[in-house]
Design a protein around this motif. Structure first.
Motif, short mmCIF file in Angstrom:
data_model
loop_
_atom_site.label_atom_id
_atom_site.label_comp_id
_atom_site.label_asym_id
_atom_site.label_seq_id
_atom_site.Cartn_x
_atom_site.Cartn_y
_atom_site.Cartn_z
N SER A 144 23.55 -4.26 84.74
CA SER A 144 24.18 -5.46 84.13
C SER A 144 24.15 -5.43 82.48
O SER A 144 24.94 -5.72 81.91
N PHE A 145 22.99 -5.24 82.12
CA PHE A 145 22.96 -5.23 80.47
C PHE A 145 21.71 -4.40 80.21
O PHE A 145 20.87 -3.90 81.18
N VAL A 146 21.79 -3.67 78.87
CA VAL A 146 20.87 -2.64 78.38
C VAL A 146 19.95 -3.47 76.98
O VAL A 146 20.92 -3.93 76.16
N LEU A 147 18.88 -3.40 77.17
CA LEU A 147 18.06 -3.88 75.88
C LEU A 147 17.62 -2.56 75.17
O LEU A 147 16.58 -2.12 75.76
N GLU A 148 18.20 -2.45 74.24
CA GLU A 148 17.71 -1.34 73.09
C GLU A 148 16.57 -1.58 72.42
O GLU A 148 16.53 -2.55 71.85
N LEU A 149 15.53 -0.67 72.46
CA LEU A 149 14.24 -0.82 71.82
C LEU A 149 14.05 0.30 70.90
O LEU A 149 13.99 1.21 71.11
N PRO A 150 14.64 0.14 69.52
CA PRO A 150 14.42 1.23 68.53
C PRO A 150 12.81 1.50 68.31
O PRO A 150 12.10 0.52 68.13
N PHE A 151 12.48 2.77 68.49
CA PHE A 151 11.16 2.93 68.39
C PHE A 151 10.57 2.61 67.11
O PHE A 151 9.40 2.20 67.16
N GLU A 152 11.15 2.91 66.11
CA GLU A 152 10.35 2.49 64.94
C GLU A 152 10.32 0.91 64.66
O GLU A 152 9.41 0.53 63.89
N THR A 153 11.04 0.06 65.44
CA THR A 153 10.82 -1.23 65.29
C THR A 153 9.69 -1.77 66.08
O THR A 153 8.82 -2.86 65.89
N ILE A 154 9.63 -0.97 67.38
CA ILE A 154 8.48 -1.52 68.08
C ILE A 154 7.08 -0.59 68.36
O ILE A 154 6.25 -1.23 68.87
N ARG A 155 6.96 0.28 67.46
CA ARG A 155 6.07 1.27 67.50
C ARG A 155 4.82 0.60 67.24
O ARG A 155 3.57 0.80 67.41
N ASN A 156 4.63 -0.12 66.25
CA ASN A 156 3.36 -0.76 65.90
C ASN A 156 3.11 -2.45 66.15
O ASN A 156 2.27 -3.10 65.86
N ILE A 157 3.83 -2.76 67.26
CA ILE A 157 3.59 -3.82 67.99
C ILE A 157 2.39 -3.81 69.07
O ILE A 157 2.64 -2.91 69.76
N SER A 158 1.58 -4.76 68.96
CA SER A 158 0.45 -4.40 69.96
C SER A 158 1.04 -4.74 71.38
O SER A 158 2.21 -5.49 71.69
N ALA A 159 0.46 -4.14 72.48
CA ALA A 159 0.61 -4.40 73.89
C ALA A 159 1.13 -5.86 74.11
O ALA A 159 2.25 -6.35 74.79
N ALA A 160 0.10 -6.65 73.85
CA ALA A 160 0.34 -8.19 74.20
C ALA A 160 1.44 -8.88 73.37
O ALA A 160 2.28 -9.63 74.18
N ASP A 161 1.59 -8.52 72.26
CA ASP A 161 2.71 -9.25 71.32
C ASP A 161 4.02 -8.52 71.88
O ASP A 161 5.35 -9.36 71.80
N PHE A 162 4.09 -7.11 72.36
CA PHE A 162 5.43 -6.71 72.86
C PHE A 162 5.83 -7.69 74.10
O PHE A 162 7.04 -8.04 74.04
N LEU A 163 4.90 -7.61 74.94
CA LEU A 163 5.13 -8.39 76.11
C LEU A 163 5.87 -9.98 75.76
O LEU A 163 6.53 -10.56 76.48
N ALA A 164 4.90 -10.56 75.00
CA ALA A 164 5.27 -11.95 74.46
C ALA A 164 6.69 -12.13 73.84
O ALA A 164 7.42 -12.88 74.37
N ALA A 165 6.88 -11.09 73.06
CA ALA A 165 8.32 -10.84 72.48
C ALA A 165 9.26 -10.70 73.48
O ALA A 165 10.49 -11.34 73.59
N LEU A 166 9.14 -9.55 74.31
CA LEU A 166 10.23 -9.16 75.33
C LEU A 166 10.49 -10.37 76.39
O LEU A 166 11.60 -10.73 76.75
#
Length: 282
Positions: A72-94
């Motif tokens: 139904s939909f695609v969430l694009e994750l540009p590597f340069e945008t997410i590369r320095n986000i911690s695992a915990a912060d990535f999940l919180a944002a996601l």
């Protein structure tokens, strides 16, 4: 098909496939099957700008693949945008952006800065059920994007396609070329090979081309054209039985089997003779 950018919200409840998803291979298909069984709309993440040497499929090509698979939909994750986000912060944002009711990933899924997040970390910290699927194998071979790339480098399209959910292809708009082929009876459709797309072995392939109207058996030349002194890499496809104008149309070129390397012929007549032999392989 809806492509959501990182930072946009997706409020509809969904089942979410988490991973890089540079297209889909047969291992990914297992995740998709499980997600469909929830009865929820299925979303998928896709990382762009990560893979060394380029991605197997461009974002536009992935959109076609995912739509074909009923996503139904695609969430694009540009590597340069997410590369320095911690695992915990990535999940919180996601999970602030996506209203996932169930999540599916492979056991080798990694995310967050320095790939510190694991599938088990996801299971513990996700706000919903997480299903972790084992790595898919074909015989002793792990099904992976890296394995597909190895086969593309070798020009082994049958082996690459055996790992993919669907077949390898190049999608693009037909451009005006030098129009030399039509002078000796082999007009071709020319499509640029995107800089961000992982390159397959240079050579001549048999395959087929999907146009807006029909599908045609084809001879595909990927690489230089030394007979005419052209070193620039291009993708040219001769559509067997086609007669018309494709300029500006979006087509998909599917090379399916390597026929021969590109060589410099002594004359146009010698090239024409070889192309007639190539056609007999269709």
């Amino acid at each position: 098909m809806l492509i959501c950018r990182w930072g946009e919200n997706r409020n509809t409840p969904c089942a979410l496939l988490l991973g890089g998803f540079d297209g889909m291979h047969v291992g990914h298909a297992t995740l998709l099957k499980r997600a469909r069984e929830t009865g929820l709309p299925v979303g998928i993440t896709t990382i762009t700008g990560l893979k060394a040497g380029g991605d197997i499929f461009t974002l536009t090509e992935r959109e076609y693949i995912f739509e074909r698979e009923g996503i139904s939909f695609v969430l694009e994750l540009p590597f340069e945008t997410i590369r320095n986000i911690s695992a915990a912060d990535f999940l919180a944002a996601l999970f602030k952006r996506v209203r996932a009711k169930a999540v599916f990933c492979g056991e080798d899924f990694r995310f967050g800065k320095d790939a510190s997040g694991t599938a088990d970390f996801l299971r513990v910290n996700a706000p919903c059920a997480v299903e972790i699927c084992p790595i898919s194998m074909i015989g002793a071979q792990k099904v992976s994007i890296s394995a597909v790339k190895e086969r593309l480098t070798a020009g082994d399209l049958p082996a690459a396609n055996a790992l993919l959910q669907g077949s390898y292809f190049l999608q693009g708009k037909v451009e005006h070329g030098r129009q030399v082929g039509r002078t000796y009876g082999f007009p071709t459709a020319n499509v640029s090979f995107p800089a961000e797309k992982y390159s397959l072995r240079e050579g001549v392939y048999r395959g087929y081309v999907e146009t807006e109207a029909a599908t045609y058996s084809s001879i595909v030349n990927f690489g230089a054209r030394p007979t005419f002194g052209v070193e620039q890499k291009k993708t040219e496809a001769y559509l067997h039985g086609f007669n018309g104008d494709l300029y500006g149309q979006t087509i998909r070129i599917y090379p399916t089997e390597f026929i021969r390397p590109i060589v410099k012929f002594a004359s146009v007549e010698e090239l024409k003779s070889q192309l007639k032999k190539d056609l007999k392989t269709l």
